[in-house]
Design an enzyme around this catalytic site. Structure first.
Site, short mmCIF file in Angstrom:
data_model
loop_
_atom_site.label_atom_id
_atom_site.label_comp_id
_atom_site.label_asym_id
_atom_site.label_seq_id
_atom_site.Cartn_x
_atom_site.Cartn_y
_atom_site.Cartn_z
CG ASP A 132 7.03 22.93 -37.96
OD1 ASP A 132 6.47 24.08 -37.68
OD2 ASP A 132 7.78 22.38 -38.48
NE ARG A 182 4.53 28.14 -38.25
CZ ARG A 182 5.60 27.79 -37.86
NH1 ARG A 182 4.84 26.59 -38.11
NH2 ARG A 182 6.68 27.92 -37.59
C1 LIG Z 1 4.92 29.28 -41.98
C2 LIG Z 1 3.83 27.93 -41.99
C3 LIG Z 1 4.14 27.46 -41.36
C4 LIG Z 1 3.78 26.35 -41.77
N1 LIG Z 1 2.90 25.49 -40.13
C5 LIG Z 1 2.30 24.63 -40.15
C6 LIG Z 1 1.88 23.58 -38.95
O1 LIG Z 1 2.78 23.74 -38.46
N2 LIG Z 1 1.34 22.21 -39.05
C7 LIG Z 1 0.29 22.76 -39.88
O2 LIG Z 1 -0.45 21.57 -40.15
N3 LIG Z 1 0.24 23.25 -41.64
C8 LIG Z 1 1.60 24.54 -41.33
N4 LIG Z 1 1.28 25.24 -42.30
C9 LIG Z 1 0.63 24.64 -43.64
C10 LIG Z 1 -1.12 25.33 -43.61
O3 LIG Z 1 -1.53 24.44 -42.28
C11 LIG Z 1 -1.65 25.13 -44.87
O4 LIG Z 1 -1.72 24.04 -45.38
C12 LIG Z 1 -0.74 26.20 -45.83
O5 LIG Z 1 -0.69 27.44 -45.90
C13 LIG Z 1 -1.71 26.36 -46.99
O6 LIG Z 1 -3.29 27.35 -47.00
P1 LIG Z 1 -2.93 28.23 -46.84
O7 LIG Z 1 -3.76 29.47 -45.54
O8 LIG Z 1 -1.88 28.86 -47.55
O9 LIG Z 1 -4.54 28.81 -48.20
P2 LIG Z 1 -4.86 28.26 -49.74
O10 LIG Z 1 -6.10 28.57 -48.96
O11 LIG Z 1 -4.52 26.07 -48.96
O12 LIG Z 1 -3.97 28.85 -50.81
C14 LIG Z 1 -4.55 30.17 -50.73
C15 LIG Z 1 -3.24 30.23 -51.58
O13 LIG Z 1 -2.45 30.27 -51.61
C16 LIG Z 1 -1.77 29.80 -53.01
N5 LIG Z 1 -0.32 28.28 -52.33
C17 LIG Z 1 -1.06 27.74 -50.81
N6 LIG Z 1 -1.21 26.56 -50.32
C18 LIG Z 1 0.43 26.44 -52.09
C19 LIG Z 1 1.18 25.57 -52.62
N7 LIG Z 1 1.06 24.51 -51.79
N8 LIG Z 1 1.64 25.43 -53.42
C20 LIG Z 1 1.61 26.72 -54.64
N9 LIG Z 1 0.50 27.72 -53.53
C21 LIG Z 1 -0.44 27.57 -52.33
C22 LIG Z 1 -2.34 29.86 -53.39
O14 LIG Z 1 -2.35 30.68 -54.80
C23 LIG Z 1 -3.74 29.56 -52.96
O15 LIG Z 1 -4.46 30.05 -53.86
C24 LIG Z 1 2.14 26.17 -42.29
C25 LIG Z 1 1.84 27.38 -43.02
C26 LIG Z 1 2.90 28.42 -43.47
C27 LIG Z 1 2.68 29.24 -44.63
#
Ligand SMILES: Cc1cc2nc3c(=O)[nH]c(=O)nc-3n(C[C@H](O)[C@H](O)[C@H](O)COP(=O)(O)OP(=O)(O)OC[C@H]3O[C@@H](n4cnc5c(N)ncnc54)[C@H](O)[C@@H]3O)c2cc1C
Length: 306
Positions: A132, A182
């Protein structure tokens, strides 16, 4: 602004005690974290894989402050990997590892040696490890450890956070044959000179990074729930003539579960990130920070029961 407040709260001991001791928190936590024990996590992983989804398991906990704490976390991962092998889940389930949980916060070399132990256990189990990416102060160290580990364990996954101004550069360096990367937006706070703080800028950066990864030779792992980005990923797969087996989508447990199943039913590989354990506070607060609606829902549930 609200995001910054929540991310600051994720580092506050006082808020932590308040949130952790409130019985009302539990329901909301359960949405994102299916359990505190390894058995519960393995049950969930089994259910997901039977539905045709892939899994990555994360043991909650970050910022170990001494060697003993870091070793305990490594021991836990080693046991988890043995259980993945003995339950037959290792082909569909890998692990995600936070380096600050295994020593990075106090000694990079300790973290590297500990990560080697986890990678060795993963190899014996027949699966992989993804490192991560945490707060911006640990990015360079994490990339150094990743490259060092890849000498012996080339299948170790890395993470690029699109909100970093250097994200595209990181993608270009990592888009080589066999490299599992990722791509996520980034869940931590970071200053303006290091990261884009405007959401539209982060989204544009994500698209640029996706183009580099999907057009490159590595194995992209597109971690987002954003419908527009998922659509663009599909279009890029067509543009670059990528077979569905040459990349995957990743989403968090509890977020857009229908979409996870829809993509899988269309033949895409979809991996669900399942975090478990009792140290859920930081992870939970980052999920609240991502979506104001989660916070409103959480506060409403606190008020309605108080
Ligand atoms: C498999 C995976 C691994 C990850 N690993 C890391 C990592 O190693 N380091 C790191 O900094 N971040 C990590 N993240 C988190 C990532 O950086 C984002 O903060 C998170 O995924 C929200 O961004 P988004 O791309 O979904 O877009 P966003 O614009 O935040 O969300 C798009 C849509 O997704 C849905 N959504 C998103 N988040 C939420 C929530 N919390 N609750 C409910 N609905 C939501 C909503 O419908 C929203 O409108 C990871 C995420 C995933 C999916």
């Amino acid at each position: 602004m609200l995001r910054q407040v929540l991310l600051a709260a994720s580092r506050s001991d006082r808020v932590r005690t308040l949130v952790e001791t409130s019985p009302m928190t539990r329901d909301m936590v359960r949405r994102f974290i299916p359990g505190e024990t390894m058995d519960q996590a393995l049950d969930v992983a089994g259910d997901l894989t039977r539905e045709g989804l892939l899994v990555t398991l994360d043991v909650l906990g970050e910022f170990a402050c001494d060697a003993g704490q870091a070793r305990a976390m490594v021991d836990h991962y080693v046991e988890l990997l043995e259980r993945l092998a003995s339950t037959g889940l290792a082909q569909q389930a890998e692990v995600s590892l936070k380096l600050t949980a295994i020593g990075q916060a106090f000694d990079e070399d300790v973290a590297l040696e500990n990560a080697r132990r986890v990678c060795t256990a993963a190899r014996s189990a027949g699966t992989t490890v993804t490192l991560d990416m945490e707060d911006y102060e640990h990015v360079d160290s994490t990339l150094r450890i990743l490259m060092e580990l890849r000498r012996d364990f080339p299948d170790t996954g890395g993470v690029v956070q699109a909100y970093l101004r250097r994200a595209e550069e990181h993608c270009a360096e990592l888009a080589y044959e066999g490299s599992r990367v990722r791509l996520c937006k980034g869940a931590y706070g970071a200053p303006d000179d290091v990261a884009f703080t405007d959401k539209a800028e982060v989204d544009k950066s994500y698209v640029r990074c996706m183009k580099v990864l999907m057009g490159g030779k590595g194995y992209p792992m597109l971690a987002t729930h954003d419908p527009r980005l998922v659509d663009i990923a599909g279009a890029l797969a067509v543009l670059f003539d990528r077979d569905p087996s040459s990349f995957e989508y990743q989403m968090l447990y509890g977020i857009r579960p229908q979409e996870q199943r829809r993509l899988a039913s269309q033949g895409a590989q979809v991996r669900v990130y399942v975090a478990y354990g009792d140290q859920w506070y930081g992870y939970f607060m980052r999920r609240l920070a991502e979506r104001p609606a989660n916070l409103r829902f959480f506060l409403r549930s606190l008020m309605s029961r108080s």
